[in-house]
Design a protein around this motif. Sequence first.
Motif, PDB file in Angstrom:
ATOM      1  N   TRP A 126       0.880  -1.056   0.057  1.00  0.00           N
ATOM      2  CA  TRP A 126       0.110   0.026  -0.055  1.00  0.00           C
ATOM      3  C   TRP A 126       0.984   1.141  -0.093  1.00  0.00           C
ATOM      4  O   TRP A 126       0.535   2.234  -0.443  1.00  0.00           O
ATOM      5  N   THR A 136       0.582   3.804  -3.193  1.00  0.00           N
ATOM      6  CA  THR A 136       0.120   5.214  -2.912  1.00  0.00           C
ATOM      7  C   THR A 136       1.120   5.981  -3.603  1.00  0.00           C
ATOM      8  O   THR A 136       0.642   7.349  -4.179  1.00  0.00           O
ATOM      9  N   THR A 182     -10.031   8.741  -6.571  1.00  0.00           N
ATOM     10  CA  THR A 182     -10.484   7.687  -5.407  1.00  0.00           C
ATOM     11  C   THR A 182      -9.263   6.663  -5.481  1.00  0.00           C
ATOM     12  O   THR A 182      -9.199   6.021  -4.066  1.00  0.00           O
ATOM     13  N   ALA A 183      -8.566   6.075  -6.501  1.00  0.00           N
ATOM     14  CA  ALA A 183      -7.618   5.140  -6.148  1.00  0.00           C
ATOM     15  C   ALA A 183      -6.563   5.645  -5.310  1.00  0.00           C
ATOM     16  O   ALA A 183      -6.225   4.891  -4.271  1.00  0.00           O
ATOM     17  N   GLU A 234      -8.023   5.606  -1.891  1.00  0.00           N
ATOM     18  CA  GLU A 234      -8.121   4.284  -1.126  1.00  0.00           C
ATOM     19  C   GLU A 234      -6.674   3.886  -0.678  1.00  0.00           C
ATOM     20  O   GLU A 234      -6.420   3.139   0.274  1.00  0.00           O
ATOM     21  N   GLN A 246      -5.313   2.791   3.075  1.00  0.00           N
ATOM     22  CA  GLN A 246      -5.412   1.625   3.448  1.00  0.00           C
ATOM     23  C   GLN A 246      -3.861   1.501   4.172  1.00  0.00           C
ATOM     24  O   GLN A 246      -3.518   0.736   5.091  1.00  0.00           O
ATOM     25  N   ALA A 274     -11.507   3.020   4.408  1.00  0.00           N
ATOM     26  CA  ALA A 274     -11.159   2.266   3.539  1.00  0.00           C
ATOM     27  C   ALA A 274     -12.081   1.679   2.663  1.00  0.00           C
ATOM     28  O   ALA A 274     -11.962   1.447   1.460  1.00  0.00           O
ATOM     29  N   MET A 275     -12.980   1.124   3.386  1.00  0.00           N
ATOM     30  CA  MET A 275     -14.458   0.707   2.701  1.00  0.00           C
ATOM     31  C   MET A 275     -15.113   1.482   1.827  1.00  0.00           C
ATOM     32  O   MET A 275     -15.548   1.145   0.893  1.00  0.00           O
ATOM     33  N   PHE A 308     -13.728   4.160   0.209  1.00  0.00           N
ATOM     34  CA  PHE A 308     -13.055   4.358  -1.047  1.00  0.00           C
ATOM     35  C   PHE A 308     -12.840   3.075  -1.830  1.00  0.00           C
ATOM     36  O   PHE A 308     -12.532   3.166  -3.312  1.00  0.00           O
ATOM     37  N   TYR A 309     -12.956   1.947  -1.335  1.00  0.00           N
ATOM     38  CA  TYR A 309     -12.702   0.634  -1.861  1.00  0.00           C
ATOM     39  C   TYR A 309     -14.132   0.394  -2.839  1.00  0.00           C
ATOM     40  O   TYR A 309     -13.909  -0.033  -3.984  1.00  0.00           O
TER      41      TYR A 309
END
Length: 116
Positions: A44, A48, A82-83, A86, A90, A111-112, A114-115
């Motif tokens: 992650w 990122t 958004t990615a 996330e 995370q 996290a959920m 944006f997932y």
Amino acid sequence: ATGEYILTVTNCGSTSATLLKGQVAVKQPHGYLPGNKIWTLHWWGWFTLVNAFLSVVWIIAVVRHRSAVMYVQKVFTGLVVTAFMEGAVQYFLHKDWNNSGSESMVLFALAMLFYG
């Protein structure tokens, strides 16, 4: 439960029926994150960083050509952001889990968000 561990208890006495209750905190050299999740933290982090770079390049391109940007490119910009969000959430979720020993429900909920 924050991970899978095996706990072995031995009895060197003559007791045959004993009830054992409690909690176990396992801190490894890298922190509290389970061994099978430590690479997820690194994943992650790199995701990122790469996504941040690509997001900046994409947003600069969209701003430079804003008069010719189509709807699909605007949607793609939203997906790129958004990615990135996330990945960042995370990473901080796993980093906090590694430092504190438990998952933050606030970061998990973000996290959920944006997932999805």
